[in-house]
Design an enzyme around this catalytic site. Structure first.
Site, short mmCIF file in Angstrom:
data_model
loop_
_atom_site.label_atom_id
_atom_site.label_comp_id
_atom_site.label_asym_id
_atom_site.label_seq_id
_atom_site.Cartn_x
_atom_site.Cartn_y
_atom_site.Cartn_z
N HIS A 222 0.76 -1.26 0.28
CA HIS A 222 -0.09 -0.23 -0.48
C HIS A 222 0.62 1.25 -0.03
CE1 HIS A 222 -3.06 2.72 0.35
NE2 HIS A 222 -3.94 1.86 2.06
N HIS A 261 -1.09 1.92 -12.92
CA HIS A 261 -2.29 1.85 -11.33
C HIS A 261 -3.26 1.20 -12.06
CE1 HIS A 261 -5.30 3.35 -8.68
NE2 HIS A 261 -3.96 4.72 -8.23
N ASP A 317 3.47 8.12 -7.21
CA ASP A 317 4.86 7.76 -6.16
C ASP A 317 5.75 7.89 -6.73
OD1 ASP A 317 3.48 7.58 -3.78
OD2 ASP A 317 2.80 5.40 -4.54
C1 LIG Z 1 0.30 -0.83 -9.31
C2 LIG Z 1 -0.53 -1.68 -10.30
C3 LIG Z 1 0.25 -3.25 -9.15
C4 LIG Z 1 -1.43 -2.52 -11.06
O1 LIG Z 1 -1.05 -3.36 -11.93
P1 LIG Z 1 -2.37 -4.07 -12.94
O2 LIG Z 1 -3.41 -3.87 -12.79
O3 LIG Z 1 -2.00 -5.21 -13.21
O4 LIG Z 1 -1.41 -2.70 -14.35
P2 LIG Z 1 -2.66 -3.11 -15.47
O5 LIG Z 1 -3.41 -4.07 -15.22
O6 LIG Z 1 -2.34 -2.08 -16.25
O7 LIG Z 1 -1.11 -3.92 -16.17
C5 LIG Z 1 -1.29 -4.30 -17.34
C6 LIG Z 1 -0.15 -4.69 -18.00
O8 LIG Z 1 1.32 -4.01 -17.85
C7 LIG Z 1 1.72 -4.41 -16.54
N1 LIG Z 1 2.58 -3.70 -15.94
C8 LIG Z 1 1.76 -2.80 -15.16
N2 LIG Z 1 2.36 -1.62 -14.44
C9 LIG Z 1 3.57 -2.19 -14.51
C10 LIG Z 1 4.88 -1.85 -13.61
N3 LIG Z 1 5.57 -0.48 -13.61
N4 LIG Z 1 5.71 -2.14 -14.83
C11 LIG Z 1 5.99 -3.01 -15.48
N5 LIG Z 1 4.89 -4.06 -16.00
C12 LIG Z 1 3.84 -3.58 -15.65
C13 LIG Z 1 1.39 -6.00 -16.14
O9 LIG Z 1 2.00 -6.73 -15.40
C14 LIG Z 1 0.63 -6.00 -17.16
O10 LIG Z 1 0.79 -7.37 -17.59
P3 LIG Z 1 0.93 -8.56 -18.25
O11 LIG Z 1 -0.50 -8.22 -19.81
O12 LIG Z 1 1.82 -9.19 -18.79
O13 LIG Z 1 -0.31 -9.34 -17.16
C15 LIG Z 1 1.29 -1.70 -11.53
O14 LIG Z 1 1.05 -1.53 -11.52
C16 LIG Z 1 2.30 -1.78 -10.18
O15 LIG Z 1 2.66 -2.64 -10.03
N6 LIG Z 1 3.68 -1.13 -10.25
C17 LIG Z 1 4.31 -0.77 -10.01
C18 LIG Z 1 3.75 -0.56 -8.51
C19 LIG Z 1 4.03 0.90 -8.13
O16 LIG Z 1 4.33 1.51 -8.64
N7 LIG Z 1 2.61 0.71 -7.29
C20 LIG Z 1 2.03 1.78 -6.84
C21 LIG Z 1 0.38 1.80 -7.49
S1 LIG Z 1 -0.11 3.98 -6.30
#
Ligand SMILES: CC(C)(COP(=O)(O)OP(=O)(O)OC[C@H]1O[C@@H](n2cnc3c(N)ncnc32)[C@H](O)[C@@H]1OP(=O)(O)O)[C@@H](O)C(=O)NCCC(=O)NCCS
Length: 380
Positions: A222, A261, A317
């Site tokens: 989180h 996100h 972030d």
């Molecule tokens: C926030 C988060 C968990 C959302 O994940 P999600 O719901 O799976 O996001 P999406 O559905 O848009 O992802 C689409 C694709 O892009 C990839 N992707 C998303 N964010 C990514 C990132 N930061 N780095 C690499 N790949 C990423 C996902 O793994 C997914 O790949 P797939 O299609 O092969 O499964 C993810 O973006 C993440 O872990 N970001 C980094 C951590 C972070 O900054 N967290 C703070 C959030 S406020």
């Protein structure tokens, strides 16, 4: 009987009605009580936004003056709290301290929860006002420095930097810090806000609700992404190494911190404001390294993901950690700062929950066995 639906992590489940916050993930827009965040961040102080969140409307000048005076009076830490900060185990995380202090504060106020649906959180404002003071006091004591009492002529952001540094920040730094609190004040039904509402739904006190919310925010899934973004920036070190770093991350199927996100499918509107602050602070401090590295990561990452048909944008972030670092704030305080801002949103949700309460009581999908025998201990 209806067949119960099961959604792991409550994904997609609507758990309550709320007027506090709307996130338009497709358009990249965020609203507090209907007011666009971009406009609130441009023209309102954190105290004004806290008033909005607690009362559901923007204050008049008189209302804001009275509210600010109350909130500023609530900033000072009492001797028992200072003693608690002094005596807290030195290797604890500041989030553990914050959670404990908020519970402890409860013993010092007369809360009328069992008689009134609102207890007195709109009056004491401790849960919002004191969080920054605890963080600043913790930081100074960790460094062998004395507690700096708050000043009631400073905004919430400027006062925080003053209490942290022991000297008054310049006007722009104070304003940027204050607006960082505005940006993080509220974000709908995330895990910590939901936690606050669940505890509030039992008609517990706002102190125990907020203390529980701090516990939820402490978890690495989180709060804390901005800490990891700055670890990444340090690891990259210079702009020339950005491309190789991002490519390797993606090859290894690792996440690039601060990108993407769950809800936003466009650039997080908070990241837009944060990026402008980082640009300004980079010029002000003459250190453009963090900005240049981050923009390099964003450009490289987005280009790679566009090719795969995955448009992924920076979240709040991505830029906030670098802004804090240029304001002279150490990494361990980033998540506590998030809590300091979000306390306003948590309180708003606690109040809203109480207005039309129903205790949260979901069901579990039982996947265990039944009617197993209970043999005597010697035969197990
Ligand atoms: C926030 C988060 C968990 C959302 O994940 P999600 O719901 O799976 O996001 P999406 O559905 O848009 O992802 C689409 C694709 O892009 C990839 N992707 C998303 N964010 C990514 C990132 N930061 N780095 C690499 N790949 C990423 C996902 O793994 C997914 O790949 P797939 O299609 O092969 O499964 C993810 O973006 C993440 O872990 N970001 C980094 C951590 C972070 O900054 N967290 C703070 C959030 S406020």
């Amino acid at each position: 009987m209806d067949t119960p639906t099961y959604a792991k992590g409550l994904e997609g489940v609507i758990a309550a009605e709320s007027k506090i916050c709307k996130i338009d993930g497709e358009q990249g827009k965020l609203y507090y009580y209907g007011h666009p965040l971009a406009e609130l961040a441009a023209s309102c102080t954190f105290e004004e936004v806290t008033y909005l969140l607690l009362y559901g409307k923007l204050p008049t000048t008189d209302e804001l003056n009275a509210f600010s005076a109350r909130m500023r009076a609530g900033r000072a830490l009492s001797e028992p709290v200072l003693q608690m900060i002094r005596e807290f185990p030195a290797d604890s995380h500041p989030m553990e301290l914050l959670q404990s202090v908020i519970s402890y504060l409860s013993g010092y106020v007369e809360h009328k929860i069992h008689h009134s649906p609102h207890c007195n959180c709109r009056d004491t404002l401790h849960q919002v006002a004191q969080v920054t003071s605890v963080i600043a006091a913790y930081h100074r004591m960790q460094n062998g420095e004395a507690y700096v009492p708050p000043r009631d002529d400073l905004s919430h952001g400027a006062n925080f930097l003053y209490m942290l540094r022991g000297e008054e920040p310049d006007d722009r730094e104070g304003k940027i810090m204050d607006k960082c609190f505005v940006i993080h004040a509220e974000h709908s039904f995330n895990a910590s806000t939901f936690t606050a509402r669940v505890v509030a739904s039992t008609m517990s006190t706002c102190y125990s609700s907020i203390s529980a919310a701090i516990g939820a925010l402490y978890g690495s899934l989180h709060g804390g992404a901005n800490e990891r973004v700055m670890q990444m920036v340090d690891q990259i070190g210079s702009t020339e190494k950005v491309k190789e770093f991002v490519e390797k991350k993606l090859e290894r199927k690792e996440k690039v911190m601060g990108m993407g996100h769950r809800v936003y499918r466009a650039k997080d509107p908070r990241a837009v404001v944060m990026e402008a602050f980082l640009d300004e602070m980079s010029d002000k401090t003459g250190n453009r390294t963090y900005y240049d590295i981050l923009k390099g990561v964003e450009t490289t990452f987005r280009a790679k993901m566009e090719v795969k048909g995955k448009p992924i944008y920076p979240n709040v972030d991505f830029f906030s950690g670098a802004v804090y670092r240029l304001l002279g704030i150490p990494r361990a305080l980033y998540t506590p700062i998030f809590a300091a801002a979000r306390a306003a949103g948590w309180l708003a949700h606690i109040l809203e929950q109480r207005e039309d309460n129903r205790i949260f009581r979901p069901r579990a999908l039982y996947v265990g066995e039944v009617d197993l025998p209970v043999p005597p201990r010697a035969q197990r």
